[in-house]
Design a protein around this motif. Structure first.
Motif, short mmCIF file in Angstrom:
data_model
loop_
_atom_site.label_atom_id
_atom_site.label_comp_id
_atom_site.label_asym_id
_atom_site.label_seq_id
_atom_site.Cartn_x
_atom_site.Cartn_y
_atom_site.Cartn_z
N ASP A 41 22.75 11.01 1.12
CA ASP A 41 21.80 11.87 1.82
C ASP A 41 21.17 12.90 0.89
O ASP A 41 20.45 13.77 1.33
CB ASP A 41 22.48 12.61 2.97
N GLU A 42 21.48 12.86 -0.43
CA GLU A 42 20.97 13.88 -1.34
C GLU A 42 19.48 13.67 -1.64
O GLU A 42 18.92 12.61 -1.37
CB GLU A 42 21.77 13.90 -2.65
N PHE A 43 18.88 14.69 -2.18
CA PHE A 43 17.46 14.68 -2.55
C PHE A 43 17.21 13.63 -3.63
O PHE A 43 17.97 13.52 -4.58
CB PHE A 43 17.05 16.07 -3.05
N GLN A 44 16.17 12.85 -3.46
CA GLN A 44 15.82 11.81 -4.42
C GLN A 44 14.34 11.89 -4.75
O GLN A 44 13.53 12.34 -3.93
CB GLN A 44 16.13 10.43 -3.85
N THR A 45 13.98 11.43 -5.95
CA THR A 45 12.58 11.36 -6.35
C THR A 45 12.25 9.94 -6.77
O THR A 45 13.13 9.15 -7.07
CB THR A 45 12.27 12.32 -7.50
N GLY A 46 10.98 9.62 -6.83
CA GLY A 46 10.54 8.30 -7.22
C GLY A 46 9.04 8.22 -7.26
O GLY A 46 8.36 9.18 -7.61
N TYR A 47 8.52 7.07 -6.86
CA TYR A 47 7.08 6.86 -6.92
C TYR A 47 6.57 6.20 -5.64
O TYR A 47 7.34 5.64 -4.86
CB TYR A 47 6.71 6.01 -8.13
N ALA A 48 5.26 6.29 -5.45
CA ALA A 48 4.58 5.66 -4.31
C ALA A 48 3.31 5.00 -4.82
O ALA A 48 2.59 5.57 -5.63
CB ALA A 48 4.23 6.70 -3.25
N VAL A 49 3.06 3.77 -4.37
CA VAL A 49 1.83 3.05 -4.70
C VAL A 49 1.30 2.38 -3.44
O VAL A 49 2.07 2.06 -2.53
CB VAL A 49 2.04 1.99 -5.81
N GLY A 50 0.00 2.19 -3.39
CA GLY A 50 -0.58 1.54 -2.23
C GLY A 50 -2.07 1.38 -2.36
O GLY A 50 -2.65 1.52 -3.44
N GLY A 51 -2.69 1.10 -1.24
CA GLY A 51 -4.13 0.91 -1.21
C GLY A 51 -4.63 0.96 0.22
O GLY A 51 -3.83 0.94 1.17
N GLU A 76 -4.14 2.16 5.66
CA GLU A 76 -3.54 2.26 4.34
C GLU A 76 -2.16 1.64 4.35
O GLU A 76 -1.41 1.79 5.31
CB GLU A 76 -3.43 3.74 3.95
N GLY A 77 -1.83 0.97 3.27
CA GLY A 77 -0.48 0.46 3.04
C GLY A 77 0.15 1.25 1.91
O GLY A 77 -0.52 1.59 0.94
N LEU A 78 1.45 1.58 2.04
CA LEU A 78 2.11 2.42 1.05
C LEU A 78 3.52 1.91 0.80
O LEU A 78 4.28 1.67 1.74
CB LEU A 78 2.16 3.87 1.55
N TYR A 79 3.89 1.75 -0.47
CA TYR A 79 5.24 1.39 -0.88
C TYR A 79 5.86 2.61 -1.55
O TYR A 79 5.27 3.19 -2.47
CB TYR A 79 5.22 0.22 -1.86
N VAL A 80 7.05 3.02 -1.10
CA VAL A 80 7.73 4.19 -1.65
C VAL A 80 9.09 3.75 -2.19
O VAL A 80 9.85 3.08 -1.50
CB VAL A 80 7.93 5.28 -0.56
#
Length: 90
Positions: A41-51, A76-80
């Motif tokens: 449940d801890e804070f996480q970071t990463g990336y998001a891409v979509g179109g 819009e579609g988004l992958y996180v």
């Protein structure tokens, strides 16, 4: 979760076709949704891409209740991916 993203695309007439990408952050979710092997449940970071595609409604459209030139419809579609912040767990 949340994202900080930019958009890059091509506009013609009232339509914009675009790609989007950037930073993503969040926490929780695994146990909250009953997913197996997702107990962190801890804070996480990463990336998001979509179109997506966005269309500006004409001011005389029946969907444009306020007769504004700034009303748009967007799909819009988004992958996180939030796995990037937990690489150094020992």
């Amino acid at each position: 979760f949340g994202t900080v993203r930019g958009r890059l695309g091509y506009a013609f007439d009232r339509t914009l076709v675009y790609a989007t990408g950037g930073f993503a952050y969040g926490s929780g979710g695994g146990r909250d949704f009953g997913l197996p092997n997702a107990s962190r449940d801890e804070f996480q970071t990463g990336y998001a891409v979509g179109g997506g595609i966005e269309y500006a409604l004409p001011t005389d459209s029946f969907l444009n209740f306020f007769r504004s030139s700034a009303v748009t419809l967007k799909v819009e579609g988004l992958y996180v991916n939030l796995d990037q912040g937990n690489r150094n767990n020992g």
